[in-house]
Design a protein around this motif. Structure first.
Motif, PDB file in Angstrom:
ATOM      1  N   ALA A   9      -7.123   6.939  -2.056  1.00 43.22           N
ATOM      2  CA  ALA A   9      -7.123   8.295  -2.618  1.00 43.22           C
ATOM      3  C   ALA A   9      -7.228   8.240  -4.142  1.00 43.22           C
ATOM      4  N   ASP A  10      -6.532   7.275  -4.781  1.00 39.95           N
ATOM      5  CA  ASP A  10      -6.624   7.128  -6.241  1.00 39.95           C
ATOM      6  C   ASP A  10      -8.046   6.816  -6.684  1.00 39.95           C
TER       7      ASP A  10
ATOM      8  N   GLU B 189     -11.850  -0.509 -11.314  1.00 39.31           N
ATOM      9  CA  GLU B 189     -10.711   0.409 -11.176  1.00 39.31           C
ATOM     10  C   GLU B 189      -9.745  -0.087 -10.098  1.00 39.31           C
ATOM     11  N   LEU B 190     -10.279  -0.597  -9.000  1.00 35.83           N
ATOM     12  CA  LEU B 190      -9.432  -1.169  -7.946  1.00 35.83           C
ATOM     13  C   LEU B 190      -8.600  -2.322  -8.506  1.00 35.83           C
ATOM     14  N   THR B 191      -9.216  -3.183  -9.294  1.00 37.66           N
ATOM     15  CA  THR B 191      -8.498  -4.315  -9.891  1.00 37.66           C
ATOM     16  C   THR B 191      -7.382  -3.821 -10.806  1.00 37.66           C
TER      17      THR B 191
ATOM     18  N   GLN C 200      -5.030  -8.644   0.976  1.00 38.08           N
ATOM     19  CA  GLN C 200      -5.282  -7.722   2.087  1.00 38.08           C
ATOM     20  C   GLN C 200      -5.829  -6.397   1.569  1.00 38.08           C
ATOM     21  N   VAL C 201      -5.155  -5.837   0.571  1.00 35.53           N
ATOM     22  CA  VAL C 201      -5.569  -4.542   0.029  1.00 35.53           C
ATOM     23  C   VAL C 201      -6.935  -4.661  -0.618  1.00 35.53           C
ATOM     24  N   ASP C 202      -7.135  -5.717  -1.389  1.00 40.22           N
ATOM     25  CA  ASP C 202      -8.416  -5.920  -2.074  1.00 40.22           C
ATOM     26  C   ASP C 202      -9.558  -6.042  -1.065  1.00 40.22           C
ATOM     27  N   ALA C 203      -9.355  -6.843  -0.032  1.00 42.30           N
ATOM     28  CA  ALA C 203     -10.414  -7.022   0.973  1.00 42.30           C
ATOM     29  C   ALA C 203     -10.736  -5.707   1.664  1.00 42.30           C
ATOM     30  N   SER C 204      -9.722  -4.977   2.047  1.00 38.13           N
ATOM     31  CA  SER C 204      -9.928  -3.707   2.742  1.00 38.13           C
ATOM     32  C   SER C 204     -10.672  -2.698   1.868  1.00 38.13           C
ATOM     33  N   LEU C 205     -10.229  -2.563   0.625  1.00 36.42           N
ATOM     34  CA  LEU C 205     -10.835  -1.554  -0.247  1.00 36.42           C
ATOM     35  C   LEU C 205     -12.167  -2.010  -0.822  1.00 36.42           C
TER      36      LEU C 205
ATOM     37  N   ASP D 227       7.050  -3.050  -0.172  1.00 36.50           N
ATOM     38  CA  ASP D 227       7.735  -2.157   0.770  1.00 36.50           C
ATOM     39  C   ASP D 227       6.710  -1.372   1.584  1.00 36.50           C
ATOM     40  N   GLY D 228       7.035  -1.133   2.822  1.00 39.43           N
ATOM     41  CA  GLY D 228       6.193  -0.302   3.673  1.00 39.43           C
ATOM     42  C   GLY D 228       4.967  -1.047   4.173  1.00 39.43           C
ATOM     43  N   PRO D 229       4.261  -0.400   5.090  1.00 43.06           N
ATOM     44  CA  PRO D 229       3.062  -1.018   5.666  1.00 43.06           C
ATOM     45  C   PRO D 229       1.925  -1.099   4.646  1.00 43.06           C
ATOM     46  N   VAL D 230       1.104  -2.123   4.788  1.00 45.16           N
ATOM     47  CA  VAL D 230      -0.034  -2.301   3.885  1.00 45.16           C
ATOM     48  C   VAL D 230      -1.013  -1.134   4.010  1.00 45.16           C
ATOM     49  N   GLU D 231      -1.074  -0.529   5.184  1.00 44.28           N
ATOM     50  CA  GLU D 231      -1.993   0.595   5.402  1.00 44.28           C
ATOM     51  C   GLU D 231      -1.652   1.776   4.492  1.00 44.28           C
ATOM     52  N   ASP D 232      -0.353   2.008   4.259  1.00 45.88           N
ATOM     53  CA  ASP D 232       0.050   3.101   3.364  1.00 45.88           C
ATOM     54  C   ASP D 232      -0.408   2.832   1.935  1.00 45.88           C
ATOM     55  N   LEU D 233      -0.291   1.597   1.513  1.00 48.06           N
ATOM     56  CA  LEU D 233      -0.736   1.220   0.169  1.00 48.06           C
ATOM     57  C   LEU D 233      -2.251   1.376   0.049  1.00 48.06           C
ATOM     58  N   VAL D 234      -2.976   0.939   1.069  1.00 48.06           N
ATOM     59  CA  VAL D 234      -4.433   1.075   1.074  1.00 48.06           C
ATOM     60  C   VAL D 234      -4.816   2.553   1.003  1.00 48.06           C
ATOM     61  N   ALA D 235      -4.143   3.394   1.777  1.00 50.50           N
ATOM     62  CA  ALA D 235      -4.457   4.825   1.784  1.00 50.50           C
ATOM     63  C   ALA D 235      -4.187   5.449   0.410  1.00 50.50           C
ATOM     64  N   ARG D 236      -3.086   5.057  -0.218  1.00 52.90           N
ATOM     65  CA  ARG D 236      -2.755   5.623  -1.532  1.00 52.90           C
ATOM     66  C   ARG D 236      -3.782   5.213  -2.587  1.00 52.90           C
ATOM     67  N   ILE D 237      -4.157   3.945  -2.589  1.00 54.49           N
ATOM     68  CA  ILE D 237      -5.134   3.469  -3.577  1.00 54.49           C
ATOM     69  C   ILE D 237      -6.515   4.039  -3.257  1.00 54.49           C
TER      70      ILE D 237
END
Length: 170
Positions: free
Chosen positions: A134-135, A106-108, A82-87, A122-132
């Protein structure tokens, strides 16, 4: 309960052994020896059953842990996808063409590190996507700096500057 039964049988076997050893009548001695044999067999079977039950409990614990690990790994794999596809979509649509490969690498790296952490699920996937996100250096539209002047900020190649791939929103 099984342990107690084994202890009682062992105590009785010890008493029977002592009685057999001290018996003066040969018939009584043979009868006590046969009784001792049956009791000692009962003790051996009780001990063997206890060991078997312990092995079964241990196997069951290992199997439960294995299943939980499989479930966690499947959840990690889904979340990574999910995170990989979104980013990856974001990188494809928003990044400069010359930065695309570096950002995907870098994403990998970031995803590999994040997936190993205990709180990855933990937490919603959207929060993880937002953090990465920003990274990786992406900012939200309301936080984005003003665009660079014409001719600046584009990637350079041997043929000249590349046109930025960023799409404006709105």
């Amino acid at each position: 309960m099984l342990k107690r039964l084994g202890e009682m049988a062992m105590a009785l076997a010890e008493e029977t052994y002592e009685a057999a050893m001290s018996a003066e009548d040969p018939q009584e001695r043979e009868r006590l020896k046969a009784c001792f044999h049956r009791l000692s067999r009962s003790v051996r079977q009780t001990v063997a059953l206890e060991a078997r039950l312990e092995r079964m409990r241990h196997r069951q614990v290992l199997e439960t842990e294995r299943r939980l690990d499989e479930v966690r790994q499947a959840r990690v794999k889904r979340r990574r996808a999910q995170v990989d596809a979104s980013l990856t979509r974001l990188i494809w649509t928003e990044a400069e063409r010359c930065d695309y490969g570096d950002l995907v690498v870098e994403l990998t790296k970031i995803l590999n590190e994040e997936a190993l952490s205990e709180d990855f699920l933990d937490g919603p996937v959207e929060d993880l996507v937002a953090r990465i996100k920003a990274d990786l250096g992406f900012v939200d539209d309301d936080e984005s700096p003003s665009p660079p002047p014409p001719g600046e900020g584009a990637c350079e190649t041997a043929e000249g500057p590349l046109v930025p791939a960023r799409r404006s929103s709105g």
